[in-house]
Design an enzyme around this catalytic site. Structure first.
Site, PDB file in Angstrom:
ATOM      1  N   ASN A   1     -15.242  14.268 -35.017  1.00 13.78           N
ATOM      2  CA  ASN A   1     -13.805  14.340 -34.748  1.00 13.78           C
ATOM      3  C   ASN A   1     -13.573  15.444 -33.722  1.00 13.78           C
ATOM      4  O   ASN A   1     -13.643  16.624 -34.048  1.00 13.78           O
ATOM      5  CB  ASN A   1     -13.070  14.643 -36.066  1.00 13.78           C
TER       6      ASN A   1
ATOM      7  N   LYS B   1     -10.909  16.183 -32.245  1.00 19.49           N
ATOM      8  CA  LYS B   1      -9.545  16.724 -32.368  1.00 19.49           C
ATOM      9  C   LYS B   1      -8.884  16.834 -30.985  1.00 19.49           C
ATOM     10  O   LYS B   1      -9.170  16.033 -30.098  1.00 19.49           O
ATOM     11  CB  LYS B   1      -9.569  18.064 -33.109  1.00 19.49           C
TER      12      LYS B   1
ATOM     13  N   HIS C   1      -6.163  12.437 -42.155  1.00 16.79           N
ATOM     14  CA  HIS C   1      -6.779  13.748 -41.944  1.00 16.79           C
ATOM     15  C   HIS C   1      -5.793  14.838 -42.395  1.00 16.79           C
ATOM     16  O   HIS C   1      -4.579  14.700 -42.219  1.00 16.79           O
ATOM     17  CB  HIS C   1      -7.134  13.934 -40.466  1.00 16.79           C
TER      18      HIS C   1
ATOM     19  N   GLU D   1      -4.990  17.560 -41.174  1.00 14.47           N
ATOM     20  CA  GLU D   1      -4.117  18.121 -40.140  1.00 14.47           C
ATOM     21  C   GLU D   1      -2.910  17.223 -39.886  1.00 14.47           C
ATOM     22  O   GLU D   1      -1.833  17.708 -39.506  1.00 14.47           O
ATOM     23  CB  GLU D   1      -4.934  18.383 -38.867  1.00 14.47           C
TER      24      GLU D   1
ATOM     25  N   GLU E   1     -12.680  15.557 -47.594  1.00 11.86           N
ATOM     26  CA  GLU E   1     -12.640  16.772 -46.785  1.00 11.86           C
ATOM     27  C   GLU E   1     -11.751  17.811 -47.481  1.00 11.86           C
ATOM     28  O   GLU E   1     -10.511  17.786 -47.306  1.00 11.86           O
ATOM     29  CB  GLU E   1     -12.061  16.483 -45.403  1.00 11.86           C
TER      30      GLU E   1
ATOM     31  N   GLY F   1     -12.783  23.654 -40.742  1.00 11.52           N
ATOM     32  CA  GLY F   1     -12.633  24.625 -39.660  1.00 11.52           C
ATOM     33  C   GLY F   1     -12.668  26.074 -40.103  1.00 11.52           C
ATOM     34  O   GLY F   1     -12.301  26.966 -39.345  1.00 11.52           O
TER      35      GLY F   1
ATOM     36  N   SER G   1     -16.687  22.020 -42.272  1.00 10.74           N
ATOM     37  CA  SER G   1     -17.646  23.040 -41.846  1.00 10.74           C
ATOM     38  C   SER G   1     -19.106  22.591 -41.960  1.00 10.74           C
ATOM     39  O   SER G   1     -20.001  23.402 -42.210  1.00 10.74           O
ATOM     40  CB  SER G   1     -17.415  24.347 -42.609  1.00 10.74           C
TER      41      SER G   1
END
Ligand code: PEP
Length: 328
Positions: free
Chosen positions: A61, A63, A168, A170, A238, A244, A284
């Site tokens: 991904n 992003k 996701h 985010e 996730e 991240g 991560s």
């Protein structure tokens, strides 16, 4: 930095637990704090295998990162990488105790997918090896039209983009997409033959409040309420606290939730879907920690953010499929 520790006891109260199984789970190491789910579909403890019957799956991904130049460099690195193509066959005990060959790993090519920003998808499509498929990072919930700024599933198909990442964290937590909207997006994408990487995962405070399974199951239900055919779906667990942050979940933490998701699917969708679907881990993952995670039987691959921006590291993560082999 250490990852958050165990799931809180409120989750455990409704789970049948087995300390002996937890101890056997990591021979030679202390039993993990979080106890395993009681589960009738357990496999041999000394075999490191893959529970899903599909191929190992690794997605990158990207992003909202990149320029034309950096994308070109990354594509060159990926084109030059040696991606695992001939994974060793291994054997596993059948229920009768005899050895049988596990089907999924026979010369199986892992599925490898990258998700560039929309604006670079065409550039990547025209320069990247066919060995790697393309994913979008989002898609509109229905047919295209007067939806300024959106991209439709039909348009993804038009440019040869076969996958989309949905749900996701985010987009859930920064953009504000809710469970039902995400479930509807998944259903529409699948109806247009766009395959779905369906993300779920808990916030740190939800884990610390003992709500990890509640959150994951609620997010799974929204997908299940909308999806009728799971063939083209990969679930990405996730944990938001791991995305991240450098705080990767331990293999035991990830395995515990993956097994719970598979059990949820068995009960709430079907045993066939539960046993065949890929459940990948994201948060991560890097070239150094992927092999230990990949050894866990319910971890069928990875969704990778930061490390997918470095071609050689991403290749190492793809090739961690080789760590799924008979334990010594
Ligand atoms: C992600 O955003 O899906 C992700 C897993 O990111 P990272 O690998 O950087 O934690």
């Amino acid at each position: 930095m250490a990852a958050p520790s165990s799931l809180a006891s409120s989750n455990m109260s409704r789970l049948a637990v087995s300390r002996s199984r937890a101890a056997a789970f990591a021979p030679g190491t202390p039993a993990p704090q979080q106890l395993r789910l009681g589960c009738s579909r357990r496999r041999a403890q000394r075999i490191v295998a893959m529970a899903g019957s599909g191929k190992f799956f690794v997605g990158g991904n990207w992003k909202c990162n990149g320029t034309k130049d950096s994308v070109s460099k990354l594509v060159s690195e990926l084109n030059a990488a040696t991606l695992e193509s001939d994974v060793v066959t291994f054997v596993a005990p059948s229920t009768t105790g005899s050895l049988q060959t596990r089907r999924w790993l026979d010369h199986s090519l892992p599925d490898v997918v990258v998700a560039p920003p929309f604006i670079y998808i065409d550039q990547v499509k025209n320069s990247l090896t066919d060995r790697i498929e393309l994913s979008a990072q989002n898609v509109w919930v229905g047919k295209g039209g007067a939806y300024t700024g959106e991209i439709s599933a039909e348009q993804l198909v038009d440019i040869g983009c076969k996958w989309v990442i949905l749900g996701h964290s985010e987009r859930r937590n920064i953009i504000g997409e809710d469970d039902d909207f995400i479930g509807k997006k998944a259903a529409y994408a699948l109806s247009q033959n766009v395959k779905v990487i369906a993300c779920i995962g808990e916030l740190l405070e939800e884990r610390e409040a003992g709500k990890t399974f509640d959150v994951c199951f609620r997010q799974m239900k929204a997908y299940a309420d909308n999806i009728t055919n799971w063939t083209d779906v990969v679930i990405a667990y996730e944990p938001v606290w791991a995305i991240g942050t450098g705080k990767v979940a331990s293999p035991e933490q990830a395995q515990e939730v993956h097994a719970a998701i598979r059990d949820w699917l068995k009960t709430n969708v079907s045993p066939d879907v539960a046993s065949s679907i890929r459940i990948i881990y994201g948060g991560s993952v890097n070239a150094g920690n992927c092999a230990d995670l990949a050894k866990k039987e319910d971890i069928d691959g990875f969704l990778v953010g930061g490390a997918s921006l470095k071609g050689p590291d991403f290749a190492t993560i793809v090739n961690s499929v080789t760590s799924k082999k008979v334990a010594a």
